[in-house]
Design a protein around this motif. Structure first.
Motif, PDB file in Angstrom:
ATOM      1  N   PRO A  92      50.717  33.937  28.544  1.00  0.00           N
ATOM      2  CA  PRO A  92      50.580  34.625  29.839  1.00  0.00           C
ATOM      3  C   PRO A  92      49.404  34.086  30.638  1.00  0.00           C
ATOM      4  CG  PRO A  92      49.786  36.023  28.062  1.00  0.00           C
ATOM      5  CD  PRO A  92      50.425  34.825  27.409  1.00  0.00           C
ATOM      6  N   ASP A  93      49.586  34.171  31.917  1.00  0.00           N
ATOM      7  CA  ASP A  93      48.528  33.737  32.821  1.00  0.00           C
ATOM      8  C   ASP A  93      47.340  34.693  32.688  1.00  0.00           C
ATOM      9  OD1 ASP A  93      47.070  32.553  34.765  1.00  0.00           O
ATOM     10  OD2 ASP A  93      48.185  33.433  36.433  1.00  0.00           O
ATOM     11  N   PRO A  94      46.142  34.216  32.493  1.00  0.00           N
ATOM     12  CA  PRO A  94      44.973  35.122  32.349  1.00  0.00           C
ATOM     13  C   PRO A  94      44.770  36.038  33.549  1.00  0.00           C
ATOM     14  CG  PRO A  94      44.415  32.892  31.660  1.00  0.00           C
ATOM     15  CD  PRO A  94      45.784  32.804  32.276  1.00  0.00           C
ATOM     16  N   ALA A  95      45.032  35.526  34.740  1.00  0.00           N
ATOM     17  CA  ALA A  95      44.866  36.374  35.934  1.00  0.00           C
ATOM     18  C   ALA A  95      45.893  37.500  35.933  1.00  0.00           C
ATOM     19  CB  ALA A  95      44.998  35.535  37.208  1.00  0.00           C
ATOM     20  N   GLU A  96      47.143  37.171  35.562  1.00  0.00           N
ATOM     21  CA  GLU A  96      48.174  38.196  35.497  1.00  0.00           C
ATOM     22  C   GLU A  96      47.861  39.225  34.412  1.00  0.00           C
ATOM     23  OE1 GLU A  96      51.527  40.349  36.394  1.00  0.00           O
ATOM     24  OE2 GLU A  96      50.581  38.699  37.505  1.00  0.00           O
ATOM     25  N   GLN A  97      47.336  38.782  33.294  1.00  0.00           N
ATOM     26  CA  GLN A  97      46.978  39.700  32.225  1.00  0.00           C
ATOM     27  C   GLN A  97      45.863  40.645  32.653  1.00  0.00           C
ATOM     28  OE1 GLN A  97      48.559  40.003  29.364  1.00  0.00           O
ATOM     29  NE2 GLN A  97      47.227  41.700  28.760  1.00  0.00           N
ATOM     30  N   ARG A  98      44.901  40.136  33.413  1.00  0.00           N
ATOM     31  CA  ARG A  98      43.832  41.000  33.899  1.00  0.00           C
ATOM     32  C   ARG A  98      44.372  42.038  34.878  1.00  0.00           C
ATOM     33  NH1 ARG A  98      40.878  36.071  33.888  1.00  0.00           N
ATOM     34  NH2 ARG A  98      41.350  35.771  36.120  1.00  0.00           N
ATOM     35  N   ARG A  99      45.324  41.602  35.725  1.00  0.00           N
ATOM     36  CA  ARG A  99      45.922  42.577  36.644  1.00  0.00           C
ATOM     37  C   ARG A  99      46.675  43.668  35.882  1.00  0.00           C
ATOM     38  NH1 ARG A  99      46.824  37.911  39.921  1.00  0.00           N
ATOM     39  NH2 ARG A  99      48.895  37.633  39.006  1.00  0.00           N
ATOM     40  N   ARG A 100      47.370  43.292  34.837  1.00  0.00           N
ATOM     41  CA  ARG A 100      48.086  44.280  34.037  1.00  0.00           C
ATOM     42  C   ARG A 100      47.117  45.249  33.353  1.00  0.00           C
ATOM     43  NH1 ARG A 100      52.764  40.703  30.903  1.00  0.00           N
ATOM     44  NH2 ARG A 100      53.960  40.126  32.786  1.00  0.00           N
ATOM     45  N   ASP A 101      46.009  44.714  32.864  1.00  0.00           N
ATOM     46  CA  ASP A 101      45.019  45.577  32.208  1.00  0.00           C
ATOM     47  C   ASP A 101      44.417  46.558  33.203  1.00  0.00           C
ATOM     48  OD1 ASP A 101      45.537  44.257  29.869  1.00  0.00           O
ATOM     49  OD2 ASP A 101      43.810  42.896  30.034  1.00  0.00           O
ATOM     50  N   ARG A 102      44.104  46.070  34.417  1.00  0.00           N
ATOM     51  CA  ARG A 102      43.550  46.974  35.418  1.00  0.00           C
ATOM     52  C   ARG A 102      44.561  48.039  35.823  1.00  0.00           C
ATOM     53  NH1 ARG A 102      41.360  42.098  37.650  1.00  0.00           N
ATOM     54  NH2 ARG A 102      43.097  42.056  39.163  1.00  0.00           N
ATOM     55  N   ARG A 103      45.832  47.660  35.950  1.00  0.00           N
ATOM     56  CA  ARG A 103      46.872  48.607  36.318  1.00  0.00           C
ATOM     57  C   ARG A 103      47.039  49.665  35.232  1.00  0.00           C
ATOM     58  NH1 ARG A 103      50.842  45.175  36.820  1.00  0.00           N
ATOM     59  NH2 ARG A 103      50.004  44.350  38.782  1.00  0.00           N
ATOM     60  N   SER A 104      47.012  49.228  33.987  1.00  0.00           N
ATOM     61  CA  SER A 104      47.130  50.172  32.877  1.00  0.00           C
ATOM     62  C   SER A 104      45.924  51.113  32.814  1.00  0.00           C
ATOM     63  CB  SER A 104      47.281  49.404  31.563  1.00  0.00           C
ATOM     64  OG  SER A 104      47.318  50.291  30.470  1.00  0.00           O
ATOM     65  N   ARG A 105      44.737  50.558  33.093  1.00  0.00           N
ATOM     66  CA  ARG A 105      43.536  51.385  33.066  1.00  0.00           C
ATOM     67  C   ARG A 105      43.571  52.422  34.189  1.00  0.00           C
ATOM     68  NH1 ARG A 105      40.138  47.714  34.141  1.00  0.00           N
ATOM     69  NH2 ARG A 105      40.237  46.800  32.051  1.00  0.00           N
ATOM     70  N   ARG A 106      44.002  51.985  35.385  1.00  0.00           N
ATOM     71  CA  ARG A 106      44.110  52.943  36.483  1.00  0.00           C
ATOM     72  C   ARG A 106      45.145  54.023  36.181  1.00  0.00           C
ATOM     73  NH1 ARG A 106      43.653  48.265  39.897  1.00  0.00           N
ATOM     74  NH2 ARG A 106      45.929  48.236  40.097  1.00  0.00           N
ATOM     75  N   TYR A 107      46.219  53.655  35.515  1.00  0.00           N
ATOM     76  CA  TYR A 107      47.248  54.641  35.167  1.00  0.00           C
ATOM     77  C   TYR A 107      46.679  55.684  34.211  1.00  0.00           C
ATOM     78  CZ  TYR A 107      51.485  56.583  33.114  1.00  0.00           C
ATOM     79  OH  TYR A 107      52.447  57.445  32.658  1.00  0.00           O
ATOM     80  N   ARG A 108      45.927  55.240  33.204  1.00  0.00           N
ATOM     81  CA  ARG A 108      45.316  56.186  32.261  1.00  0.00           C
ATOM     82  C   ARG A 108      44.319  57.078  32.965  1.00  0.00           C
ATOM     83  NH1 ARG A 108      44.976  51.476  29.025  1.00  0.00           N
ATOM     84  NH2 ARG A 108      42.731  51.400  29.435  1.00  0.00           N
ATOM     85  N   TRP A 109      43.514  56.493  33.846  1.00  0.00           N
ATOM     86  CA  TRP A 109      42.567  57.316  34.588  1.00  0.00           C
ATOM     87  C   TRP A 109      43.277  58.327  35.488  1.00  0.00           C
ATOM     88  CZ3 TRP A 109      38.689  52.994  36.489  1.00  0.00           C
ATOM     89  CH2 TRP A 109      37.945  52.565  35.389  1.00  0.00           C
ATOM     90  N   ASP A 110      44.373  57.894  36.089  1.00  0.00           N
ATOM     91  CA  ASP A 110      45.125  58.791  36.962  1.00  0.00           C
ATOM     92  C   ASP A 110      45.680  59.980  36.179  1.00  0.00           C
ATOM     93  OD1 ASP A 110      46.534  59.329  39.588  1.00  0.00           O
ATOM     94  OD2 ASP A 110      48.246  59.161  38.242  1.00  0.00           O
ATOM     95  N   ARG A 111      46.240  59.711  35.018  1.00  0.00           N
ATOM     96  CA  ARG A 111      46.783  60.804  34.190  1.00  0.00           C
ATOM     97  C   ARG A 111      45.683  61.747  33.724  1.00  0.00           C
ATOM     98  NH1 ARG A 111      51.706  60.683  31.551  1.00  0.00           N
ATOM     99  NH2 ARG A 111      50.668  61.660  29.759  1.00  0.00           N
TER     100      ARG A 111
END
Length: 341
Positions: free
Chosen positions: A31-50
């Motif tokens: 996987p592209d490192p930039a894409e992986q970082r975006r996925r990690d940030r999206r997942s982190r925001r989702y957890r924070w949102d919940r």
């Protein structure tokens, strides 16, 4: 060389373990490192949102409650322990429990407390009885029932100032319509504002007029939740509508009746606008002899007329303690009511 006729060469790869090489497994690209970082940030925001979104939704209530409810309550409690004037609220002198002890020696405080109690009884008992009767009538099928339900709620939506000023004119000594009606039946006019009981009855009339429809709708909603099977069983036993009301409706409404009694008692303890505006002289004394001055009006007089902010704060906290006692009595009575059922 040419293959003999009828012979078809086997072009398939030999299976593994039989002299042929195993097929190469398909490899997934890294996987592209930039894409992986975006996925990690999206997942982190989702957890924070919940986790934090529910707190964000309820935060405005607690912020406003802390600013306009909790802070004034605590500041009032602190001011009640000091000698402080409204003209200089930042200049405080420690007084301890002096403001509270002075209330025990103040005859006007006890008179305001008695007036609050008597006006509360005079206004609450007829108000709830009338509301119960009106709700019982509206519970049956009537023509234009929706119109009557809206009509009885109209006094509640009316301004306190407008309603009180109108009633002050109605109970006027010289030109009031109430005294005019009494004169038609041969009775002498009454000085409603200067008498003790007459003024309290007049103020209670305003409260009854404003809140009867509101309580009637509460009772009506509770009546509509009573199962029809109870009424059918009572009718089969030969019970009239009056007996059904006494032995089916009223017992089913006990929790609702208790709720309205407590709310009406709290409202009577905080009664302020009606006695203030009923006095045509525009003072906060509740009449020339303080005959209908309530605790709320007495607190207003001490704090905003006499400018004794510390003493007014002590009265406010005394009213708060009275409400706590009412709430405790309500909880105790409700617990016994649940056990009896």
């Amino acid at each position: 060389m040419t293959a003999p006729s009828g012979f078809t060469p086997d072009t398939a790869a030999p299976p593994a373990g039989q002299g042929g090489a195993a097929p190469r497994a398909a490899t997934t690209p890294a996987p592209d490192p930039a894409e992986q970082r975006r996925r990690d940030r999206r997942s982190r925001r989702y957890r924070w949102d919940r986790r934090w979104s529910p707190y964000a939704f309820v935060a405005p209530f607690f912020i406003f409650f802390a600013a306009f409810g909790l802070f004034p309550l605590l500041y009032t409690g602190w001011a009640s322990l000091h000698q402080v004037e409204l003209t200089s609220p930042t200049h405080m002198e420690w007084a301890g429990w002096r403001n509270f002890s002075r209330l025990w020696e103040d005859e006007f405080f006890w008179k305001a407390l008695r007036n609050t109690f008597t006006i509360g009884v005079i206004s609450t008992v007829p108000q709830l009885m009338m509301a119960l009767g009106i709700a019982h009538l509206l519970n049956y099928r009537l023509r234009a029932s929706m119109f009557f339900r809206v009509a009885i709620l109209t006094p509640y939506a009316t301004s306190v100032a407008a309603a009180t000023l109108v009633f002050a004119l109605l109970f006027g000594r010289d030109y009031g319509m109430v005294n005019w009606s009494l004169g038609l039946v041969g009775l002498d006019g009454i000085d409603w504002q200067n008498g003790t009981w007459t003024s309290q009855i007049a103020v209670s009339t305003i409260v009854i007029w404003r809140w009867t429809g509101y309580n009637a709708l509460i009772y009506l909603a509770a009546m509509q939740a009573v199962p029809n099977d109870l009424y059918e069983s009572a009718a089969l036993d030969g019970a009239s509508r009056w007996k059904q009301f006494l032995h089916v409706t009223v017992p089913s409404l006990r929790p609702t009746i208790l709720f309205t009694v407590v709310v009406s008692t709290i409202g009577a303890t905080q009664l302020f606008g009606e006695p203030l505006l009923f006095n045509t002289a525009g003072t906060a004394t509740g009449g020339a002899d303080h005959q209908y001055q309530t605790l709320g009006l007495y607190m207003y007089e001490q704090g905003w007329v006499n400018l004794h902010l510390g003493r007014a704060s002590a009265i406010a906290w005394t009213m708060f303690l009275i409400l706590l006692l009412i709430a405790a009595a309500n909880a105790l009575f409700a617990r016994r009511l649940r056990k009896s059922q």
